[in-house]
Design an enzyme around this catalytic site. Sequence first.
Site, PDB file in Angstrom:
ATOM      1  N   SER A  20      -6.164   0.450   9.680  1.00  0.00           N
ATOM      2  CA  SER A  20      -7.503  -0.072   9.859  1.00  0.00           C
ATOM      3  C   SER A  20      -7.896  -1.107   8.802  1.00  0.00           C
ATOM      4  CB  SER A  20      -8.516   1.076   9.827  1.00  0.00           C
ATOM      5  OG  SER A  20      -8.519   1.726   8.557  1.00  0.00           O
ATOM      6  N   LYS A  50     -12.335  -3.678   1.252  1.00  0.00           N
ATOM      7  CA  LYS A  50     -12.530  -3.232   2.634  1.00  0.00           C
ATOM      8  C   LYS A  50     -13.971  -2.790   2.824  1.00  0.00           C
ATOM      9  CE  LYS A  50     -10.492   0.099   5.922  1.00  0.00           C
ATOM     10  NZ  LYS A  50      -9.429   1.122   6.073  1.00  0.00           N
ATOM     11  N   SER A 100      -3.395   3.487   7.128  1.00  0.00           N
ATOM     12  CA  SER A 100      -4.250   2.302   7.262  1.00  0.00           C
ATOM     13  C   SER A 100      -4.036   1.260   6.183  1.00  0.00           C
ATOM     14  CB  SER A 100      -5.722   2.723   7.259  1.00  0.00           C
ATOM     15  OG  SER A 100      -6.023   3.461   8.416  1.00  0.00           O
TER      16      SER A 100
END
Length: 739
Positions: free
Chosen positions: A402, A328, A426
């Site tokens: 996210s 990420k 997330s």
Amino acid sequence: MLTVDAKPFPYIFSPQHTALLVIDMQRDFLLPNGFGEIEGSSLDAVQASISSVKKLLDTCRQARLAIFHTREGHKPDLSDCPSNKLIRQNASPENKQHLKVIGDIGEMGRLLIRGEKGHDFVDELQPLPGEVVIDKPGRGAFWNTTLMDKLKAKAITHLLICGVTTECCFATTFREANDRGFECCGVEDATAGYNNNFKRSTLDMIQWSEGLFGFVASLQPIVDALAPLASYVMAFPVRSSAHTTPTFHTLSIPMFRSLCRDGTGAGKLTAMLLALFKRIEDYKEVDPTIWLHLEPRAAVMERARELHAKWPDQTKTPSLFGVPFSVKDSIDVAGIPTTTACPPLTRVPSKSSPVVERLLQQGALFIGKTNLDQLATGLTGCRSPYGIPRSVCDNDYICGGSSSGSCVSVGAGLVAFSIATDTAGSGRIPAGFNGTVGYKPTRGLVSCQGVTPACMSLDCIALVAANVTDARTVWDVCMSYDDDDRYSKTTAPMPRHINATGPQSNSFKFGIPPPEALAVCHLEYRRLFNDAVIKLQRLGGRLVPIDWNPFEEAGKLLYEGTFVSERLASLPDDWLDRNRDHLHPVTREVFDSVVARQSTAIEAYRDLQAKALYTRQAERVFAYSSSGVDVVVVPTAPMHWTVKEVEADPIGTNSALGTFSHCANVLDLCAVAVPAGTYPAVKLSGKSGSGRLPFSITFLGGSRLDAETLEIARRFDNSMGEEFTLKRKKPSEDPITLE
């Protein structure tokens, strides 16, 4: 299950849950002029045991059992050495034998001091990459070490124990393991001591009274029982999708690890990587928003060649050798911009985050950095200036956030696993929407250094994988104390025992939210959740009532209280005013609402006090007693929105998604989101011709009860099998296979 002839009766064990524990095969105990001989001991028996231990070790390696090695020794300043251990024997009035003590200079360096030559293992028994080494300050291997945590992390319930000396460290460790619930078997011709009479008595005491402490077996029956596993080809526990031609498979760690088991691994890995990059390029035609940085194919191929050069013996490769992963883009990778999907915050780090470093050290192959909701703020996946990733199953539906790109990269079969973050769900919400596993460890078990903060006190690394077993493997690599991480946990709680045998080994207690809490879920989600509860009961779970209030109230604290103010706490005071034009409109709206709230210190302290209260109440739910449950099971999300629905109400839909996820971060729980079936998208949208979407449940476990929670989640995950099938958007004309 395997069975070997043993005393007092046959020893039965599952290789998947069994480890070999090799005790203290160190130069100081086995070689001339080491600590053992200096104390006046004969080395004949312990040196003779080296060949037997090696035979057992080689057999267990070929059978792919987990391997643990222990070393007794102390810090150079002796701060971990009790005074009675240091001076008692030397201080004896009749002492004529113990002329040197721990820390004194010997021919192999200071005696029993970590880092000295004598402290290390003999050459014949050096550990291989991926095998666990436990440095212990006492005779027992569990005292003041991470052994219990490491065994639980690998789901170990049974131990084969060998090594030296039988009367001392072997016996002490054996009894400690028995007290903790492990089913142990001592290998009598692979252990030895300085007094053969003591050895015989020790082994007799272990199996006395119908196995008071455990079992004792000879070496050869164990070798014979394990021998068939050496040529066994592992079936990969991955879920196949009901895809249009060609057959689509998510990737798994065993797929790539299997390439190390024959002499053609380099060629096969190259072919796999070429096919992987073709799949990645093809998927860009389906969804071009997944990657914010993609490593050049040539660079990854060169890294693979370097791995083969570093570990030419493919039987001695580290645990993630050749396994591709993504990161990420709020997590640092040296030399590559970290954007956090927010251009004003972009930086180029000089070093990678500790979690990335540990993965690279274990041979994993970094493929690229993935898209995310800006500043890791959001659960929808619709808040990035670099585009909106879509669910791997249907372009109309959100992929969640996210950690949007991370979960799509795994769900689409572009990597085997991804490193993400989780502050409010997330790593779990997008996992649920893409048919993958999303695991949030207890905060502080995996370092968050090198991660752009969202809410620093709640941020956790999240692990996304195709199945729970793979997520657990990655966690086992990443889990480590980090002195530079202010939230890293240093001390372990009182460990819970292992249930290795009998009905208790397959039973567990679980709770669920009350009907009024589940009413927020879409009707189809409620039906699928009920199906999951029934399946858990069939797996041995016992549903018991729980107090849901602390979970519900803690979840509200995250965005309805003052905790949301921490979203701005890691930024300079004037940052929002200077950079508001660079923010995604929804991110800007969230931050403006935080400022408008004008929270006071008094309100913040009240929320902190409420958090402490709810945490204590949740601890009672998970209590180590007859009244506590092992896990609380919840729907991962209450509903799966379309992108258009989220764009019409970005704040309301985002808030609803966190109904069952927010509490895990506030209460410092561990949480594992696991696929739990599929349903026709038409049930949500009313559109004809829609495909199927994934449903997911989350297992919430108490703080630092990660191993226990993962094991229950793994059992459920494995039980789904072919019940979990998805039609995904076609990534490539060429499936990735091992042929």
